[in-house]
Design a protein around this motif. Structure first.
Motif, PDB file in Angstrom:
ATOM      1  N   ARG A  78       0.820  -1.197   0.000  1.00  0.00           N
ATOM      2  CA  ARG A  78       0.000   0.000   0.000  1.00  0.00           C
ATOM      3  C   ARG A  78       0.863   1.259   0.000  1.00  0.00           C
ATOM      4  N   ASP A  80      -0.192   5.885  -0.241  1.00  0.00           N
ATOM      5  CA  ASP A  80      -1.032   6.929  -0.848  1.00  0.00           C
ATOM      6  C   ASP A  80      -0.747   8.236  -0.096  1.00  0.00           C
ATOM      7  N   ILE A  81      -1.445   9.312  -0.430  1.00  0.00           N
ATOM      8  CA  ILE A  81      -1.218  10.565   0.291  1.00  0.00           C
ATOM      9  C   ILE A  81      -1.520  10.355   1.777  1.00  0.00           C
ATOM     10  N   ASN A  83      -3.442  11.339   4.398  1.00  0.00           N
ATOM     11  CA  ASN A  83      -4.697  10.992   5.070  1.00  0.00           C
ATOM     12  C   ASN A  83      -5.197   9.618   4.626  1.00  0.00           C
ATOM     13  N   THR A  84      -4.783   9.184   3.439  1.00  0.00           N
ATOM     14  CA  THR A  84      -5.206   7.877   2.925  1.00  0.00           C
ATOM     15  C   THR A  84      -4.318   6.758   3.463  1.00  0.00           C
ATOM     16  N   LEU A  87      -5.378   5.645   6.775  1.00  0.00           N
ATOM     17  CA  LEU A  87      -6.483   4.681   6.802  1.00  0.00           C
ATOM     18  C   LEU A  87      -6.035   3.275   6.413  1.00  0.00           C
ATOM     19  N   TYR A  88      -5.082   3.172   5.492  1.00  0.00           N
ATOM     20  CA  TYR A  88      -4.531   1.837   5.201  1.00  0.00           C
ATOM     21  C   TYR A  88      -3.838   1.287   6.452  1.00  0.00           C
ATOM     22  N   ALA A 104       4.716   0.582  -0.606  1.00  0.00           N
ATOM     23  CA  ALA A 104       5.365   1.019  -1.851  1.00  0.00           C
ATOM     24  C   ALA A 104       5.838   2.465  -1.690  1.00  0.00           C
ATOM     25  N   PRO A 105       7.079   2.777  -2.117  1.00  0.00           N
ATOM     26  CA  PRO A 105       7.667   4.084  -1.791  1.00  0.00           C
ATOM     27  C   PRO A 105       7.428   5.202  -2.796  1.00  0.00           C
ATOM     28  N   TYR A 106       6.788   4.932  -3.931  1.00  0.00           N
ATOM     29  CA  TYR A 106       6.773   5.905  -5.042  1.00  0.00           C
ATOM     30  C   TYR A 106       6.311   7.294  -4.628  1.00  0.00           C
ATOM     31  N   MET A 107       5.353   7.397  -3.709  1.00  0.00           N
ATOM     32  CA  MET A 107       4.782   8.704  -3.350  1.00  0.00           C
ATOM     33  C   MET A 107       5.558   9.438  -2.241  1.00  0.00           C
ATOM     34  N   GLY A 108       6.625   8.820  -1.730  1.00  0.00           N
ATOM     35  CA  GLY A 108       7.523   9.541  -0.835  1.00  0.00           C
ATOM     36  C   GLY A 108       7.118   9.594   0.635  1.00  0.00           C
ATOM     37  N   ASP A 110       5.546  11.473   2.970  1.00  0.00           N
ATOM     38  CA  ASP A 110       4.235  11.608   3.627  1.00  0.00           C
ATOM     39  C   ASP A 110       3.298  10.436   3.330  1.00  0.00           C
ATOM     40  N   SER A 111       3.688   9.577   2.373  1.00  0.00           N
ATOM     41  CA  SER A 111       2.881   8.375   2.107  1.00  0.00           C
ATOM     42  C   SER A 111       3.321   7.197   2.974  1.00  0.00           C
TER      43      SER A 111
ATOM     44  N   GLY B 133       5.489  14.670  -0.714  1.00  0.00           N
ATOM     45  CA  GLY B 133       6.448  13.570  -0.861  1.00  0.00           C
ATOM     46  C   GLY B 133       6.715  13.166  -2.306  1.00  0.00           C
ATOM     47  N   ASP B 136      10.279  13.419  -3.392  1.00  0.00           N
ATOM     48  CA  ASP B 136      11.345  12.562  -2.850  1.00  0.00           C
ATOM     49  C   ASP B 136      11.975  11.654  -3.903  1.00  0.00           C
ATOM     50  N   PHE B 137      11.135  10.961  -4.671  1.00  0.00           N
ATOM     51  CA  PHE B 137      11.669  10.009  -5.648  1.00  0.00           C
ATOM     52  C   PHE B 137      11.233  10.318  -7.084  1.00  0.00           C
ATOM     53  N   GLN B 138      10.046  10.866  -7.264  1.00  0.00           N
ATOM     54  CA  GLN B 138       9.513  11.074  -8.620  1.00  0.00           C
ATOM     55  C   GLN B 138      10.333  12.095  -9.405  1.00  0.00           C
TER      56      GLN B 138
END
Lengths: 256, 256
Positions: A78, A80-81, A83-84, A87-88, A104-108, A110-111, B133, B136-138
């Motif tokens: 999982r 996501d941004i 606040n999401t 919830l995960y 998964a690290p793609y969103m950096g 704060d995810s 974020g 960070d990587f994108q």
């Protein structure tokens, strides 16, 4: 050793399909047969999610059934941004009570951080995965410091968490990478998929990945749970788990 | 316009908590009030997953309730090795019947392709996301061609799918990036989060992102569904949706 519970109605022994909850029944027998050799169980969430609400019921029952001294991993990938992700994290750490989740690290930053705000819970962040597609983006080299993306993921995320909160997914299919990753993350545990069905070498992973506290959690899923399709499947899984665990104990002796 | 169904029991009007399925009841009234202004609905899966099996029941009922001519997006950010992504695709395209799913690209081609093997279904791949974020990587620059990671994701994935199968998530908070992404993906639709609560400008996104077939699916979640906490919340959401839709129609006229 970590046993992956990738429980698929198309692959479990046919006689179980008559039971009320075939997925749980399969898992229950596998857990009974392997728990003395396993330090962790890793249900692969996709297999339960594909079954709709009843899949989530089977997952909750499975988690409840795993002995409390054994570490549990929600293999959910999982992220996501903020606040999401929060919830995960709630879904896997509160609604269910997993000890850890793959992220998964793609969103950096704060995810990932919302998963780190729970006491005594672990994030297992994807670094270098075991599949062929891992080469598509994870190996892109940063022009500033000539490091590949996956090294950036490791170096940056180590600033966000202690080594008691953060592990990395490091695929067994690239033993050359295991050595390098151990250099930049000497104390972190690695969750190592890809031994067995995906072709990774346990010997090479141990040689390059072990540290003084072991530091490796090697996963086997299909290689243990689907070793037999017959009524005695659990006994066969137990034998296979024992064999792999003994091999790991030997390698641990040899390389630490 | 896409309406995001980020339905949170802590945020919906209090009087709904007495109904049998508060999440579905909220969604039903929001859909009734906004469907004439919406071309798509996007349930954020984390909000349902956090509630356990009953959350998945609410989600299934919501999906069933959305008028069949309106596009549906499972905002799930899934992605794993091939055999696992195949099961995530099954979960959202077969067990449920979503038109599309958001997918995370970190694991590369074999983690994305299983979602592309379904007829008349769409993959919405994370490219440049709206959160802090994302930097960070994108934004890591490849030393070979000086392109950032998110451009590689777009260029490479366009080789895997037609423009009738593949959209990209392009955050509204970075309007400077929208222009660049439109250059390298002239025909693909973009799903644009980040207008509203996250601070992105609809005007700038339209200016740089619209193409001859529109090409933008702008999402608003909290800015529509939580505009009022009172019994008349649906009416207030309807007014807000109408306002945003009219603004979008004006911008579509102006920039195409």
């Amino acid at each position: 050793m970590c046993v992956g519970l990738d429980t698929d109605l198309d692959k479990i022994p046919r006689h179980l399909l008559d039971s009320e909850d075939p997925v749980f029944e399969f898992n229950r027998q596998i857990i009974d047969a392997t728990h003395e050799y396993a330090v962790a169980y890793k249900p692969n969430i996709a297999f339960y999610e594909a079954l709709g609400p009843r899949g989530w019921e089977s997952l909750a029952k499975t988690l409840e059934y795993i002995p409390k001294n054994i570490f549990t991993i929600a293999d959910a990938k999982r992220g996501d941004i903020g606040n999401t992700s929060k919830l995960y994290a709630k879904a896997f750490f509160e609604t269910m009570d997993f000890d850890s989740i793959t992220v998964a690290p793609y969103m950096g930053e704060d995810s990932v951080k919302p998963f780190l705000e729970f006491d005594n819970k672990w994030v297992i962040l994807l670094a270098h995965t075991s599949n062929v597609g891992s080469a598509d983006f994870q190996l892109i080299i940063d022009e500033r410091d000539h490091r590949p993306l996956y090294e950036h993921v490791i170096i940056k995320s180590r600033e966000w968490a202690t080594t008691d909160q953060l592990m990395f997914v490091v695929g067994a299919t690239r033993a050359d990478k295991v050595e390098r990753i151990r250099e930049i993350a000497p104390e972190n545990f690695f969750l190592v998929p890809g031994v067995g069905a995906q072709g990774g070498s346990l010997e090479e992973v141990s040689k390059y990945g072990l540290n003084s506290e072991c530091g490796l959690l090697v996963n086997s899923s299909r290689g243990i749970i689907y070793v037999s399709q017959h009524e005695n499947f659990a006994k066969e899984a137990s034998k296979e788990a024992a064999k792999i665990q003994q091999e790991m104990a030997r390698l641990l002796d040899q390389y630490t």
